[in-house]
Design a protein around this motif. Structure first.
Motif, mmCIF file in Angstrom:
data_model
loop_
_atom_site.group_PDB
_atom_site.id
_atom_site.type_symbol
_atom_site.label_atom_id
_atom_site.label_comp_id
_atom_site.label_asym_id
_atom_site.label_seq_id
_atom_site.Cartn_x
_atom_site.Cartn_y
_atom_site.Cartn_z
ATOM 1 N N MET A 1 0.843 -1.184 0.000
ATOM 2 C CA MET A 1 0.000 0.000 0.000
ATOM 3 C C MET A 1 0.889 1.248 0.000
ATOM 4 N N ALA A 2 0.461 2.224 -0.752
ATOM 5 C CA ALA A 2 1.198 3.482 -0.843
ATOM 6 C C ALA A 2 0.379 4.592 -0.201
ATOM 7 N N LYS A 3 1.065 5.541 0.407
ATOM 8 C CA LYS A 3 0.389 6.709 0.954
ATOM 9 C C LYS A 3 0.413 7.810 -0.096
ATOM 10 N N VAL A 4 -0.754 8.396 -0.342
ATOM 11 C CA VAL A 4 -0.893 9.461 -1.326
ATOM 12 C C VAL A 4 -1.367 10.709 -0.586
ATOM 13 N N THR A 5 -0.656 11.808 -0.800
ATOM 14 C CA THR A 5 -1.042 13.091 -0.222
ATOM 15 C C THR A 5 -1.217 14.080 -1.366
ATOM 16 N N LEU A 6 -2.370 14.700 -1.409
ATOM 17 C CA LEU A 6 -2.718 15.643 -2.470
ATOM 18 C C LEU A 6 -3.379 16.873 -1.865
ATOM 19 N N THR A 7 -3.409 17.937 -2.626
ATOM 20 C CA THR A 7 -4.278 19.060 -2.321
ATOM 21 C C THR A 7 -5.403 18.974 -3.339
ATOM 22 N N VAL A 8 -6.608 18.703 -2.882
ATOM 23 C CA VAL A 8 -7.744 18.526 -3.777
ATOM 24 C C VAL A 8 -8.757 19.627 -3.504
ATOM 25 N N ASN A 9 -9.014 20.412 -4.530
ATOM 26 C CA ASN A 9 -9.950 21.530 -4.429
ATOM 27 C C ASN A 9 -9.589 22.442 -3.253
ATOM 28 N N GLY A 10 -8.281 22.654 -3.080
ATOM 29 C CA GLY A 10 -7.785 23.553 -2.052
ATOM 30 C C GLY A 10 -7.643 22.961 -0.667
ATOM 31 N N ARG A 11 -7.937 21.684 -0.526
ATOM 32 C CA ARG A 11 -7.899 21.022 0.783
ATOM 33 C C ARG A 11 -6.871 19.895 0.763
ATOM 34 N N SER A 12 -6.035 19.828 1.781
ATOM 35 C CA SER A 12 -5.031 18.767 1.876
ATOM 36 C C SER A 12 -5.715 17.457 2.268
ATOM 37 N N VAL A 13 -5.425 16.406 1.507
ATOM 38 C CA VAL A 13 -6.000 15.086 1.776
ATOM 39 C C VAL A 13 -4.913 14.037 1.661
ATOM 40 N N SER A 14 -5.083 12.953 2.401
ATOM 41 C CA SER A 14 -4.164 11.824 2.349
ATOM 42 C C SER A 14 -4.963 10.540 2.400
ATOM 43 N N GLY A 15 -4.380 9.500 1.859
ATOM 44 C CA GLY A 15 -5.016 8.197 1.916
ATOM 45 C C GLY A 15 -4.065 7.136 1.428
ATOM 46 N N GLU A 16 -4.383 5.902 1.751
ATOM 47 C CA GLU A 16 -3.588 4.781 1.280
ATOM 48 C C GLU A 16 -4.322 4.076 0.152
ATOM 49 N N CYS A 17 -3.522 3.552 -0.763
ATOM 50 C CA CYS A 17 -4.093 2.813 -1.884
ATOM 51 C C CYS A 17 -3.035 1.869 -2.432
ATOM 52 N N GLU A 18 -3.479 0.928 -3.226
ATOM 53 C CA GLU A 18 -2.543 0.053 -3.910
ATOM 54 C C GLU A 18 -1.744 0.875 -4.920
ATOM 55 N N ASP A 19 -0.541 0.430 -5.196
ATOM 56 C CA ASP A 19 0.318 1.150 -6.138
ATOM 57 C C ASP A 19 -0.322 1.311 -7.515
ATOM 58 N N ARG A 20 -1.172 0.392 -7.894
ATOM 59 C CA ARG A 20 -1.770 0.405 -9.239
ATOM 60 C C ARG A 20 -3.083 1.187 -9.310
ATOM 61 N N THR A 21 -3.496 1.842 -8.226
ATOM 62 C CA THR A 21 -4.747 2.593 -8.205
ATOM 63 C C THR A 21 -4.644 3.822 -9.106
ATOM 64 N N LEU A 22 -5.595 3.946 -10.001
ATOM 65 C CA LEU A 22 -5.638 5.114 -10.872
ATOM 66 C C LEU A 22 -6.138 6.324 -10.090
ATOM 67 N N LEU A 23 -5.691 7.500 -10.501
ATOM 68 C CA LEU A 23 -6.106 8.735 -9.841
ATOM 69 C C LEU A 23 -7.629 8.876 -9.832
ATOM 70 N N VAL A 24 -8.285 8.520 -10.920
ATOM 71 C CA VAL A 24 -9.739 8.634 -10.984
ATOM 72 C C VAL A 24 -10.406 7.786 -9.902
ATOM 73 N N HIS A 25 -9.884 6.594 -9.654
ATOM 74 C CA HIS A 25 -10.464 5.729 -8.625
ATOM 75 C C HIS A 25 -10.172 6.274 -7.228
ATOM 76 N N PHE A 26 -8.982 6.826 -7.026
ATOM 77 C CA PHE A 26 -8.645 7.434 -5.738
ATOM 78 C C PHE A 26 -9.594 8.596 -5.447
ATOM 79 N N ILE A 27 -9.810 9.443 -6.438
ATOM 80 C CA ILE A 27 -10.694 10.605 -6.273
ATOM 81 C C ILE A 27 -12.116 10.159 -5.944
ATOM 82 N N ARG A 28 -12.611 9.194 -6.677
ATOM 83 C CA ARG A 28 -13.998 8.761 -6.490
ATOM 84 C C ARG A 28 -14.186 7.900 -5.239
ATOM 85 N N GLU A 29 -13.306 6.906 -5.058
ATOM 86 C CA GLU A 29 -13.522 5.918 -4.004
ATOM 87 C C GLU A 29 -12.946 6.327 -2.657
ATOM 88 N N LYS A 30 -11.777 6.932 -2.650
ATOM 89 C CA LYS A 30 -11.147 7.320 -1.375
ATOM 90 C C LYS A 30 -11.617 8.683 -0.894
#
Length: 162
Positions: A1-30
């Protein structure tokens, strides 16, 4: 599992996902931001377009871990203080949507296009730049009118196509 940290729509967010997770799935599901649609998973349709560090990208072609550290804007992040973004308002005014499935990607592509061209858009350019976005309902005429109208409002460029 990888930790992903992003700023999404001006807000800092973090989450874990499999290395092969597409950004679209991270945005929608996480993150639960379902305005970004999944249409083809092969970069053909453009329904998954978001802005990454200010540029439009097809989020089905980028791994979430590749985007880590980036600023992401989704369709949910365009409106401000309850007011639609000028491109969203133009799509509504010019009936640039029907079923609505492609609309988030079209809007995000249009915002980037208008920003990159600094208001210097014409119908030929808009149609050319929308080639990576598929709409099965409108035949693009009203979408092009909406983009040109938003361009005129945002930059004083040409008015919409007739």
């Amino acid at each position: 599992m990888a930790k992903v940290t992003l700023t999404v729509n001006g807000r800092s967010v973090s989450g874990e996902c499999e290395d092969r997770t597409l950004l679209v799935h991270f945005i929608r599901e996480k993150l639960g931001l379902t305005g970004t649609h999944i249409g083809c998973d092969t970069t053909q349709c453009g329904s998954c377009v978001v802005h990454m560090d200010g540029k439009s990208v097809k989020s089905c072609s980028i791994l979430a871990v590749q985007a880590s550290g980036s600023a992401i804007t989704t369709i949910e992040g365009l409106a401000s203080n309850g007011e639609l973004h000028p491109v969203q308002a133009a799509f509504k005014e010019h009936h640039g949507l029907q079923c609505g499935f492609c609309t988030p990607g079209m809007v995000m592509t249009a915002v980037d296009m208008i920003n990159r061209h600094g208001g210097n858009l014409d119908e030929v350019t808009v149609r050319h730049e929308l080639e990576g976005n598929i709409c099965r309902c409108t035949g693009y005429h009203n979408i092009v009118k909406a983009v040109l109208s938003a361009n005129a409002e945002m930059h004083g460029g040409r008015q919409a196509a007739e």
